[in-house]
Design a protein around this motif. Structure first.
Motif, PDB file in Angstrom:
ATOM      1  N   PRO A 148       0.847  -1.192  -0.086  1.00  0.00           N
ATOM      2  CA  PRO A 148       0.132   0.057   0.036  1.00  0.00           C
ATOM      3  C   PRO A 148       0.924   1.091  -0.011  1.00  0.00           C
ATOM      4  CG  PRO A 148      -0.003  -1.078   2.246  1.00  0.00           C
ATOM      5  CD  PRO A 148       0.747  -2.009   1.194  1.00  0.00           C
ATOM      6  N   GLN A 149       0.375   2.265  -0.473  1.00  0.00           N
ATOM      7  CA  GLN A 149       1.015   3.579  -0.857  1.00  0.00           C
ATOM      8  C   GLN A 149       0.480   4.326   0.540  1.00  0.00           C
ATOM      9  OE1 GLN A 149       3.369   4.158  -3.205  1.00  0.00           O
ATOM     10  NE2 GLN A 149       3.139   2.352  -3.708  1.00  0.00           N
ATOM     11  N   LYS A 150       1.348   5.459   0.776  1.00  0.00           N
ATOM     12  CA  LYS A 150       0.633   6.520   1.829  1.00  0.00           C
ATOM     13  C   LYS A 150      -0.887   6.951   1.528  1.00  0.00           C
ATOM     14  CE  LYS A 150       1.692  10.679   4.146  1.00  0.00           C
ATOM     15  NZ  LYS A 150       1.604  10.488   5.583  1.00  0.00           N
ATOM     16  N   GLY A 151      -1.661   6.764   2.335  1.00  0.00           N
ATOM     17  CA  GLY A 151      -3.091   7.204   2.011  1.00  0.00           C
ATOM     18  C   GLY A 151      -3.699   6.026   1.983  1.00  0.00           C
ATOM     19  N   ASP A 152      -3.266   4.690   1.771  1.00  0.00           N
ATOM     20  CA  ASP A 152      -4.040   3.447   1.669  1.00  0.00           C
ATOM     21  C   ASP A 152      -3.805   2.422   2.935  1.00  0.00           C
ATOM     22  OD1 ASP A 152      -4.909   4.221  -0.742  1.00  0.00           O
ATOM     23  OD2 ASP A 152      -3.168   3.457  -1.734  1.00  0.00           O
ATOM     24  N   LEU A 153      -2.902   2.802   3.853  1.00  0.00           N
ATOM     25  CA  LEU A 153      -2.688   1.831   4.917  1.00  0.00           C
ATOM     26  C   LEU A 153      -3.937   1.526   5.836  1.00  0.00           C
ATOM     27  CD1 LEU A 153       0.759   3.707   6.345  1.00  0.00           C
ATOM     28  CD2 LEU A 153       0.285   1.282   5.111  1.00  0.00           C
ATOM     29  N   VAL A 154      -4.739   2.354   6.076  1.00  0.00           N
ATOM     30  CA  VAL A 154      -5.665   2.197   7.210  1.00  0.00           C
ATOM     31  C   VAL A 154      -6.768   1.321   6.387  1.00  0.00           C
ATOM     32  CG1 VAL A 154      -7.803   2.931   8.382  1.00  0.00           C
ATOM     33  CG2 VAL A 154      -5.511   4.109   8.422  1.00  0.00           C
ATOM     34  N   GLN A 155      -7.354   1.530   5.093  1.00  0.00           N
ATOM     35  CA  GLN A 155      -8.164   0.560   4.308  1.00  0.00           C
ATOM     36  C   GLN A 155      -7.906  -0.639   4.086  1.00  0.00           C
ATOM     37  OE1 GLN A 155      -9.862   2.592   0.985  1.00  0.00           O
ATOM     38  NE2 GLN A 155     -11.292   1.042   0.522  1.00  0.00           N
ATOM     39  N   ARG A 156      -6.453  -0.729   3.751  1.00  0.00           N
ATOM     40  CA  ARG A 156      -5.798  -2.000   3.199  1.00  0.00           C
ATOM     41  C   ARG A 156      -5.889  -2.887   4.520  1.00  0.00           C
ATOM     42  NH1 ARG A 156      -2.187  -3.677  -0.783  1.00  0.00           N
ATOM     43  NH2 ARG A 156      -2.958  -1.804  -2.030  1.00  0.00           N
ATOM     44  N   PHE A 157      -5.356  -2.296   5.386  1.00  0.00           N
ATOM     45  CA  PHE A 157      -5.420  -3.176   6.934  1.00  0.00           C
ATOM     46  C   PHE A 157      -6.585  -3.620   7.325  1.00  0.00           C
ATOM     47  CE2 PHE A 157      -5.688  -3.393  11.484  1.00  0.00           C
ATOM     48  CZ  PHE A 157      -4.375  -4.351  11.752  1.00  0.00           C
ATOM     49  N   TRP A 158      -7.918  -2.846   7.209  1.00  0.00           N
ATOM     50  CA  TRP A 158      -8.875  -3.441   7.478  1.00  0.00           C
ATOM     51  C   TRP A 158      -9.325  -4.357   6.674  1.00  0.00           C
ATOM     52  CZ3 TRP A 158     -10.163  -3.408  12.062  1.00  0.00           C
ATOM     53  CH2 TRP A 158      -9.975  -2.345  12.993  1.00  0.00           C
ATOM     54  N   ILE A 159      -9.206  -4.268   5.350  1.00  0.00           N
ATOM     55  CA  ILE A 159      -9.499  -5.547   4.420  1.00  0.00           C
ATOM     56  C   ILE A 159      -8.665  -6.683   4.679  1.00  0.00           C
ATOM     57  CG2 ILE A 159      -9.124  -5.963   1.802  1.00  0.00           C
ATOM     58  CD1 ILE A 159      -9.511  -3.066   0.994  1.00  0.00           C
TER      59      ILE A 159
END
Length: 297
Positions: free
Chosen positions: A73-84
């Motif tokens: 994941p790039q910066k700005g995608d960490l939270v969403q990708r973690f929850w996925i």
């Protein structure tokens, strides 16, 4: 020697890889550590080479679908990708990322973030780490899957003359499997069960360092979920949220504790006390340019 090497390989595949993949993330400790490490790296807070053990794990698991659900994941995608990767759907994970962004940029987070996170986590299952996805050699040896083998060592004439014969297929499958074992030597040399213990201790200690103990106790009292789910909510919404969205992730604070400076210092201090040889079965030695180490068939 060949016989001994074969026995070692079989034990490595079934005890280290299969069992190791089961325990190394049994409490989400691997994905928590790797997401934190990746977030600190992409923000320039720590550097490659600063924590040798995590450099090894990062390299070994960088293409693991169970952890990343795609490219890193790039910066700005960490939270969403973690929850996925934690089992949430796309809509719910985007919603949680928006909440994290709101707080990281100075907004007031709703007081029911624990209740909301617990509700969205209820009944969710993390995407597992499959050894067959992690190591092609595991798929070859343990699952007998040779559907995508590649012949790189026979000439076109040899292929025409031998294609379809048992000897030819044996040679192609053997060479392909050996190639993947060589490429995956760092994974095979890592004691995943020992690593699981060190990662779990780090995550438990990180909660205390960040002063989340009281919040986690409140979460346990108000929900039917375990404390690790509560930790995941705080971790994703506040720590990863800061690394994802804060104007200055290094100094951004939650409950008067820096979400960049404090975890990075603790991560470096904790893992520098664990020599890499403590978690390696053996130390792979790259062959010299004039040394032939494998015979192809």
């Amino acid at each position: 020697l060949f016989f001994s090497g074969t026995i070692f390989s079989i034990l490595s595949f079934f005890s280290n890889l299969e069992a190791g993949c089961t325990v190394i993330d049994c409490q989400a400790q691997l994905r928590i550590v790797l997401y934190l490490y990746h977030g600190l790296l992409i923000n320039g807070i720590i550097q490659n080479g600063q924590i040798p053990l995590l450099d090894i794990l990062y390299d070994v698991f960088k293409e693991c679908k169970g952890i990343w659900q795609g490219a890193l994941p790039q910066k700005g995608d960490l939270v969403q990708r973690f929850w996925i990767c934690f089992g949430m759907g796309l809509k719910e994970s985007r919603h949680m990322a928006e909440k994290a962004q709101l707080f990281a940029r100075g907004g007031i987070l709703p007081s029911d973030i624990f209740a909301e996170g617990a509700n969205l986590c209820q009944g969710r299952k993390m995407n597992p780490i499959e050894p067959a996805q992690l190591a092609t050699s595991f798929r070859r040896i343990c699952e007998r899957d040779f559907s995508d083998v590649c012949d790189k060592y026979h000439t076109p004439e040899q292929r025409r003359n031998s294609q379809g014969s048992e000897q030819y297929m044996f040679a192609v499958r053997t060479n392909d499997t050996l190639d993947h074992i060589e490429n995956e030597v760092m994974l095979h040399s890592t004691n995943l069960v020992s690593v699981a213990y060190y990662l779990e201790q780090f995550v438990c200690s990180l909660g205390r360092v960040l002063e989340w103990e009281q919040s986690l106790l409140s979460f346990k009292q108000m929900s039917k979920l375990g404390p690790r789910q509560g930790f995941a909510i705080l971790f994703a919404q506040h720590l990863l949220g800061a690394l994802d969205f804060a104007q200055d992730p290094l100094t951004h604070e939650f409950q008067n504790v820096s979400m960049g400076h404090t975890p990075s210092l603790f991560m470096v201090e904790y893992f520098k006390r664990i020599p890499t040889q403590n978690v390696l079965w053996f130390q792979g030695v790259p062959p010299s340019a004039d040394q032939e180490v494998v015979t192809k068939y």
